[in-house]
Design an enzyme around this catalytic site. Structure first.
Site, PDB file in Angstrom:
ATOM      1  N   HIS A 270       0.853  -1.195   0.000  1.00  0.00           N
ATOM      2  CA  HIS A 270       0.000   0.000   0.000  1.00  0.00           C
ATOM      3  C   HIS A 270       0.884   1.238   0.000  1.00  0.00           C
ATOM      4  O   HIS A 270       0.628   2.177  -0.749  1.00  0.00           O
ATOM      5  CB  HIS A 270      -0.923  -0.035   1.215  1.00  0.00           C
ATOM      6  CG  HIS A 270      -2.003   0.994   1.189  1.00  0.00           C
ATOM      7  ND1 HIS A 270      -2.885   1.111   0.129  1.00  0.00           N
ATOM      8  CD2 HIS A 270      -2.357   1.954   2.085  1.00  0.00           C
ATOM      9  CE1 HIS A 270      -3.733   2.105   0.367  1.00  0.00           C
ATOM     10  NE2 HIS A 270      -3.432   2.628   1.546  1.00  0.00           N
TER      11      HIS A 270
ATOM     12  N   GLU B 153       2.740  -0.829   8.139  1.00  0.00           N
ATOM     13  CA  GLU B 153       2.724  -1.844   7.090  1.00  0.00           C
ATOM     14  C   GLU B 153       4.064  -2.546   6.984  1.00  0.00           C
ATOM     15  O   GLU B 153       4.139  -3.774   6.810  1.00  0.00           O
ATOM     16  CB  GLU B 153       2.345  -1.212   5.755  1.00  0.00           C
ATOM     17  CG  GLU B 153       2.218  -2.227   4.633  1.00  0.00           C
ATOM     18  CD  GLU B 153       1.765  -1.619   3.317  1.00  0.00           C
ATOM     19  OE1 GLU B 153       1.279  -2.392   2.465  1.00  0.00           O
ATOM     20  OE2 GLU B 153       1.905  -0.394   3.129  1.00  0.00           O
TER      21      GLU B 153
ATOM     22  N   LYS C 139       3.143   3.850  -5.714  1.00  0.00           N
ATOM     23  CA  LYS C 139       2.613   5.191  -5.437  1.00  0.00           C
ATOM     24  C   LYS C 139       3.695   6.271  -5.508  1.00  0.00           C
ATOM     25  O   LYS C 139       3.377   7.457  -5.631  1.00  0.00           O
ATOM     26  CB  LYS C 139       1.931   5.232  -4.069  1.00  0.00           C
ATOM     27  CG  LYS C 139       0.605   4.493  -4.006  1.00  0.00           C
ATOM     28  CD  LYS C 139      -0.049   4.675  -2.639  1.00  0.00           C
ATOM     29  CE  LYS C 139      -1.401   3.981  -2.555  1.00  0.00           C
ATOM     30  NZ  LYS C 139      -1.297   2.507  -2.492  1.00  0.00           N
TER      31      LYS C 139
ATOM     32  N   PHE D 251      -9.149   4.289   4.997  1.00  0.00           N
ATOM     33  CA  PHE D 251      -9.813   4.984   6.094  1.00  0.00           C
ATOM     34  C   PHE D 251     -11.018   4.154   6.557  1.00  0.00           C
ATOM     35  O   PHE D 251     -11.695   3.519   5.741  1.00  0.00           O
ATOM     36  CB  PHE D 251     -10.307   6.350   5.641  1.00  0.00           C
ATOM     37  CG  PHE D 251      -9.223   7.394   5.477  1.00  0.00           C
ATOM     38  CD1 PHE D 251      -7.923   7.160   5.863  1.00  0.00           C
ATOM     39  CD2 PHE D 251      -9.527   8.629   4.926  1.00  0.00           C
ATOM     40  CE1 PHE D 251      -6.942   8.122   5.717  1.00  0.00           C
ATOM     41  CE2 PHE D 251      -8.562   9.607   4.777  1.00  0.00           C
ATOM     42  CZ  PHE D 251      -7.266   9.345   5.176  1.00  0.00           C
TER      43      PHE D 251
END
Length: 410
Positions: free
Chosen positions: A305, A316, A334, A398
């Site tokens: 992630h 993580e 990302k 979230f």
């Protein structure tokens, strides 16, 4: 290492529209290059955070036709373009398939924020009669699945998963269940998000989620780096075509990878912060491995992630080390694409499938000094060649939503 009798499904088509490129090939080449896409965003000018990872050169009118494009919010436009790419990539033709056996599951979190904000401005300025009658159908989250089903003539089940940044991964996991149960023969699954609007970006800024590197946006998304200070908001869509492996073989088509395991869980801890123990993410990851019938030592690669936020990355990182050990090559794409929110799980599942297909792990962009609390093997600078057989893609959202997918080389 994997047991196909447990219900693997084949990924036969990929469609990607992200800041890294307007299709899967361009996006894959960009993430493998490690070149970030974050840049000043004219639509955010004057805001405390005025940069993003916006899809460049996306002309909805040219891609969808002007009459169709003006009826759709941008998040739906992105999804339909990605879905058309995926269907074509899979060698399928909606004009000839049995649409009653085709399903659609798409992740989305924020809906048509551009539509809501624009129509609210009109309402305040010119009154009720200035508001478009298309406001609600353009803005509703579920309409991305509805419009996609209309576009490809899919008459099977369709729905939207809305579990924040885990939405795309959950969509793929649920799509696998539709195939395993025999409900569908083909499922289009993925995620789409386009929320790069002033109010949304300001809200993310006020809650402390975004990087503030206005002086150098390209370096702002830096997963696992000691100097990370937040994520970079992005838009995009990722759609995967999923089929049963035997159906793909019967058609004689290329399979990028198989989805062999899925796990999900809830932190039940905090609205926006991950459980610092990582217990929820660990439950999802272990459930996915058990579902796949693989051991932790079988995992060669993780597309994490990796948001570039202080809390997520260290939590993580600890979970991945605790569960999987030192063996997997870990990356966060990302660093290049930014955080596409509800689309992230699907976009990254596509990159994970491509990593298995090409035996190549993209580098994590902007990682110059690994956080000393994170003990992972993370390629930087250039993509790493590796003999990949099993890979994991993780997503956290979230609300404490956690999801993990296990993919295996076809």
């Amino acid at each position: 290492m994997t047991d196909s009798s447990r219900g693997a499904v084949a990924i036969t088509g990929l469609g990607l529209v992200t800041a890294a490129g307007l299709d899967a090939r361009a996006g894959w080449e960009r993430v493998c290059s490690g070149r970030p896409t974050a840049a000043p965003d004219p639509q955010l000018a004057g805001l405390p955070v005025d940069f993003s990872c916006r899809v460049p050169g996306f002309d909805a009118g040219a891609l969808l036709g002007p009459a169709s494009a003006w009826r759709l919010d941008r998040f739906t436009q992105l999804a339909i373009v990605a879905a058309r790419q995926a269907v074509a990539d899979a060698g399928l033709d909606p004009r000839s398939w049995d649409g009653a056996r085709v399903g659609v599951i798409v992740g989305n979190s924020l809906g048509g924020t551009a539509t809501w904000e624009e129509q609210h401005r009109r309402f305040l300025k010119d009154g009720a009669r200035s508001v478009s009658p298309l406001t609600v159908p353009m803005g509703m989250s579920n309409m991305v699945a509805g419009h996609l089903a209309i576009d490809v003539k899919a008459y099977g089940p369709s729905m939207v998963t809305s579990t924040a940044c885990a939405s795309g991964s959950n969509a793929i996991g649920l799509a696998r269940d539709l195939l395993r149960s025999g409900t569908c023969d083909v499922v289009l699954a993925g995620g789409a998000e386009s929320a790069l609007t002033p109010a949304t970006v300001t809200g993310l800024t006020r809650m402390g989620g975004l990087s503030g590197r206005r002086e150098d946006p390209a370096s702002a998304s830096r997963p696992f780096d000691a100097a990370r200070d937040g994520f970079v908001a992005a838009e995009g869509a990722g759609i995967l075509v999923l089929e049963r492996p035997e159906d793909a073989r019967a058609r004689g088509v290329r399979v990028y990878a198989d989805v062999v395991g899925f796990g999900w869980s809830s932190d039940a801890h905090h609205a926006t912060a991950p459980d610092p123990t990582g217990a929820g993410m660990e439950r999802a990851l272990r459930a996915a491995l058990a579902d796949a019938g693989v051991g932790a030592r079988d995992v060669d690669h993780v597309n994490a992630h990796g948001t570039s936020t202080p809390l997520n990355d260290v939590t993580e990182g600890r979970v991945l080390r605790r569960v999987l050990g030192e063996r997997p090559l870990v990356t966060s794409t990302k660093g290049v694409t930014g955080h596409t929110l509800a689309a992230a799980g699907a976009v990254e599942a596509a990159f994970t499938a491509l990593a298995l297909h090409h035996r190549l792990v993209p580098p994590t962009a902007n990682l110059t000094e690994l956080d000393p609390e994170i003990d992972l093997d993370i390629p930087t600078g250039t993509a790493a060649k590796a003999d990949l057989e099993v890979a994991v893609s993780t997503s956290l959202g979230f609300g404490g939503h956690n999801a993990a997918l296990v993919l295996a080389a076809a």
